[in-house]
Design an enzyme around this catalytic site. Structure first.
Site, PDB file in Angstrom:
ATOM      1  N   ASP A  96      14.250 112.171  31.179  1.00 19.12           N
ATOM      2  CA  ASP A  96      14.743 113.260  32.010  1.00 19.12           C
ATOM      3  C   ASP A  96      13.593 113.945  32.748  1.00 19.12           C
ATOM      4  O   ASP A  96      12.409 113.762  32.414  1.00 19.12           O
ATOM      5  CB  ASP A  96      15.480 114.288  31.154  1.00 19.12           C
ATOM      6  CG  ASP A  96      16.829 113.795  30.668  1.00 19.12           C
ATOM      7  OD1 ASP A  96      17.342 112.828  31.265  1.00 19.12           O
ATOM      8  OD2 ASP A  96      17.359 114.354  29.700  1.00 19.12           O
ATOM      9  N   ILE A 107      22.130 118.371  21.597  1.00 20.30           N
ATOM     10  CA  ILE A 107      22.398 119.760  21.974  1.00 20.30           C
ATOM     11  C   ILE A 107      22.289 119.897  23.492  1.00 20.30           C
ATOM     12  O   ILE A 107      21.185 119.841  24.052  1.00 20.30           O
ATOM     13  CB  ILE A 107      21.440 120.735  21.266  1.00 20.30           C
ATOM     14  CG1 ILE A 107      21.632 120.632  19.749  1.00 20.30           C
ATOM     15  CG2 ILE A 107      21.657 122.170  21.748  1.00 20.30           C
ATOM     16  CD1 ILE A 107      20.698 121.492  18.942  1.00 20.30           C
ATOM     17  N   GLY A 141      14.250 118.534  24.402  1.00 22.37           N
ATOM     18  CA  GLY A 141      14.834 119.230  23.256  1.00 22.37           C
ATOM     19  C   GLY A 141      15.408 118.265  22.246  1.00 22.37           C
ATOM     20  O   GLY A 141      14.763 117.294  21.855  1.00 22.37           O
ATOM     21  N   ASP A 142      16.636 118.514  21.805  1.00 25.23           N
ATOM     22  CA  ASP A 142      17.344 117.629  20.882  1.00 25.23           C
ATOM     23  C   ASP A 142      18.448 116.909  21.658  1.00 25.23           C
ATOM     24  O   ASP A 142      19.178 117.541  22.427  1.00 25.23           O
ATOM     25  CB  ASP A 142      17.957 118.440  19.745  1.00 25.23           C
ATOM     26  CG  ASP A 142      18.652 117.545  18.732  1.00 25.23           C
ATOM     27  OD1 ASP A 142      18.043 117.266  17.683  1.00 25.23           O
ATOM     28  OD2 ASP A 142      19.800 117.134  18.985  1.00 25.23           O
ATOM     29  N   LYS A 196      17.657 114.568  36.278  1.00 22.75           N
ATOM     30  CA  LYS A 196      18.728 115.493  36.642  1.00 22.75           C
ATOM     31  C   LYS A 196      18.196 116.922  36.607  1.00 22.75           C
ATOM     32  O   LYS A 196      17.639 117.375  35.615  1.00 22.75           O
ATOM     33  CB  LYS A 196      19.909 115.358  35.678  1.00 22.75           C
ATOM     34  CG  LYS A 196      20.596 114.014  35.759  1.00 22.75           C
ATOM     35  CD  LYS A 196      21.971 114.029  35.146  1.00 22.75           C
ATOM     36  CE  LYS A 196      21.976 114.470  33.733  1.00 22.75           C
ATOM     37  NZ  LYS A 196      23.317 114.450  33.138  1.00 22.75           N
ATOM     38  N   MET A 233      20.747 127.551  29.797  1.00 19.89           N
ATOM     39  CA  MET A 233      21.163 127.310  31.186  1.00 19.89           C
ATOM     40  C   MET A 233      21.843 128.533  31.802  1.00 19.89           C
ATOM     41  O   MET A 233      22.825 128.412  32.518  1.00 19.89           O
ATOM     42  CB  MET A 233      22.092 126.089  31.271  1.00 19.89           C
ATOM     43  CG  MET A 233      21.387 124.786  30.902  1.00 19.89           C
ATOM     44  SD  MET A 233      22.494 123.353  30.855  1.00 19.89           S
ATOM     45  CE  MET A 233      23.251 123.542  29.234  1.00 19.89           C
TER      46      MET A 233
END
Length: 463
Positions: free
Chosen positions: A245, A303, A299-300, A267, A380
C-alpha cells in the site's frame, strides 16, 4: 535513515597484488587482513619494525618505487614519511584504490570488520567513523552463525548446474532455501555426506512439480520498520512478489529480497491507482502462478484494511493464504502518548471505529460509549474531525470529554494535538498532513500529552 557515502561491494583480488607500504604495527594489521584472500601480499618499507616472517607475504625492505604497483589491486599506506607520500601519489595516478591508514578523508575505500566463512564473507563497515562499533557488531553476528555456513555455501555452489537442469525460478529458490537452512543437510555435511543429501533433497523438489502459490497478508505496522514482527521479516525475505500500500514505508518494503517484484497498489483518499477488485484479481493471479506473495498492509491487515474482501477472493480461487498481524495505528498512538486506553475506574473498554462515512446511528452509539467511559479511537476522520465532534456532542456526548489526536503514529515525525470534544468541534486548529488517530475519552487525560498542540484555548488537565 541516512544515506551511505560508500557503496559496499566484494572486490576481486585473485591473481593480483595487495601492496602495503609501511613496516610497523598498522602494516601488520592490514597484512593479517589481506592474507585471508588469494592475492599476493607485498610489504614495502625502508625499515621493518615488525617481523613479518610468520606471514605468507613478500617483504621488500627498501624504499618504495612506483613500479611496485604494477599488477596491484589495492594499496594500503601505513607510512607517514616520504615513502607513504610517494605511494599515495603513484596509486592515485594509476587509479588504484587507496587506503591511508587512520586518515579517512584520504581513503578511496575502508577496511570493514570481516566475518570469514569462505566462500561466505560478511563485512561490517562504518565508513571510518566507528570501527569499534563495527567490531562489536561483528562479534554479535559471529555468535549466532553456524561454523558450517561456508561449507553450506560451497555445497550450494557445487549443486548449481544440477539444480538449473531440473528447477527454475521460484522452485529453484525454494530448493536452495531448504538446502541452506535444513538441520538434516547440515548434519549430513558434518558426517561427510552433504553431497548425497543435497541430491536427495533436489530429487524431492523435482518430483513436486510446480509448487502452489501462497499469499501472506502482512501487517506492516504504523510506519516504523523496527515495529515489524519477526515473522513478517522472515516472510518478506521469502516472497517472490511484494504487493504494498501507499502508506507502507520504503524501509519496510526494502526488507524483502532485492530481486523480488514490487507492486505499489497505492490507494489514497480521493485517488486509487488500483481498485479493490483489481487488487483482489492481482493477488489471485499471482498466487495462481505459484508465486509467494507478501501483501503488505499498513498497520494490521484485519483492521480497516479491507482484508476480508481479499480473503474472500483468495478462498474462492483456492489460493492458500496466511495472516501476519501488525501493530495498528491506534495502539502505536497510545504508546506514543503513554495513554492507557483502558484504565481501572476510568475506562472499561476500547473501541476502534472509522469516522469516515459514519451515519447517525453509529454516532449516537459512539456518543453513548464515550459518555459511559469507554475510549474511542477514530480512524480516517481527520478531514471530518470538527463536524464529527459536533455531531457527537449533538448526540449527547459532553463537550468537556478529553480528546487527543496523533498524526503519523509510530513515526519520528508524529504530531500531537490535545483538547476537548468541544475544542475539536470548533475547528480552530488545522491538523497536520498524514494519517490520524482521534482519541475520545476520559483516559486521554491520563496520558503524556505535554508536547501536544492545543486544539483551542480551552485545555484539559494532564494527570
Amino acid at each position: 535513515m541516512g544515506e551511505l557515502k560508500t557503496f559496499p561491494v566484494s572486490y576481486k583480488v585473485e591473481g593480483k597484488r595487495i601492496v602495503i607500504v609501511g613496516g610497523g604495527d598498522e602494516a601488520l594489521n592490514k597484512a593479517r587482513l589481506a592474507i585471508k584472500t588469494t592475492a599476493s601480499v607485498v610489504i614495502i618499507a625502508a625499515h621493518m619494525e615488525i617481523d613479518f616472517s610468520e606471514l605468507p607475504v613478500t617483504v621488500l625492505e627498501r624504499p618504495f618505487e612506483p613500479d611496485d604497483l604494477i599488477g596491484a589491486a589495492l594499496v594500503f599506506v601505513a607510512d607517514e614519511g616520504p615513502d607513504g607520500e610517494a605511494a599515495k601519489l603513484a596509486a592515485r595516478s594509476r587509479g588504484i584504490p587507496l587506503n591511508v591508514v587512520d586518515v579517512p578523508h584520504e581513503c578511496d575505500f575502508y577496511t570493514p570488520s570481516i566475518i570469514d566463512r569462505a566462500p561466505i564473507s560478511i563485512a561490517i563497515a562504518s565508513e571510518g567513523d566507528a570501527p569499534v562499533l563495527a567490531r562489536l557488531i561483528r562479534a554479535r553476528i559471529e555468535a549466532v552463525l553456524s561454523p558450517h555456513v561456508g561449507a553450506l555455501a560451497a555445497l550450494a555452489g557445487a549443486m548449481r548446474d544440477k539444480v538449473a537442469a531440473v528447477l527454475e525460478g521460484a522452485a529453484a529458490r525454494r530448493y536452495y532455501e531448504e538446502l541452506v537452512t535444513s538441520p538434516e543437510v547440515e548434519a549430513a555435511l558434518i558426517r561427510g555426506q552433504g553431497a548425497e543429501k543435497a541430491e536427495a533433497v533436489l530429487a524431492q523438489h523435482a518430483s513436486l512439480g510446480k509448487a502452489p502459490g501462497v499469499v501472506w497478508l502482512i501487517g506492516a505496522g504504523p510506519g516504523s520498520e523496527d515495529l515489524l514482527t519477526l515473522r513478517a521479516q522472515r516472510l518478506l525475505q521469502e516472497a517472490d512478489v511484494i504487493v504494498h500500500d501507499q502508506l507502507v514505508p520504503t524501509a519496510v518494503v526494502d526488507m524483502g529480497r532485492r530481486d523480488a517484484e514490487r507492486i505499489l497498489v497505492g490507494k489514497q483518499k480521493g485517488h486509487h491507482s488500483f481498485t479493490q477488485a483489481e487488487i483482489n484479481a492481482l493477488l489471485v493471479r499471482l498466487g495462481g502462478e505459484g508465486k509467494r506473495v507478501a501483501r503488505l498492509k499498513s498497520g494490521d491487515p484485519m483492521i480497516f484494511g479491507r482484508a476480508g474482501e481479499e480473503l474472500e477472493a483468495l478462498r474462492g480461487a483456492g489460493i492458500a493464504y496466511q495472516i501476519v498481524p501488525g501493530i495498528t495505528a491506534a495502539l502505536a498512538a497510545a504508546s506514543d502518548t503513554a495513554t492507557p486506553v483502558t484504565l481501572r475506574k476510568v475506562s472499561t473498554g476500547f473501541v476502534l471505529a472509522t469516522a469516515h462515512g459514519a451515519n447517525s446511528e453509529e454516532l449516537k452509539h459512539w456518543a453513548a460509549l464515550a459518555s459511559a467511559g469507554l475510549t474511542l479511537a477514530l480512524y480516517m476522520g481527520k478531514s471530518v474531525a470538527a463536524p464529527t465532534a459536533a455531531r457527537l456532542i449533538g448526540e449527547g456526548a459532553s463537550p468537556l470529554i478529553p480528546v487527543g489526536v496523533v498524526i503519523r503514529a509510530g513515526r519520528k515525525t508524529r504530531k500531537l494535538y490535545r483538547g476537548t470534544l468541544g475544542s475539536l468541534a470548533s475547528g480552530q486548529v488545522e491538523l497536520d498532513d498524514g494519517p490520524a488517530i482521534i482519541f475520545v475519552g476520559n483516559s486521554i487525560a491520563h496520558g503524556d500529552w505535554e508536547a501536544a498542540v492545543n486544539l483551542a484555548v480551552q485545555e484539559f488537565r494532564v494527570a
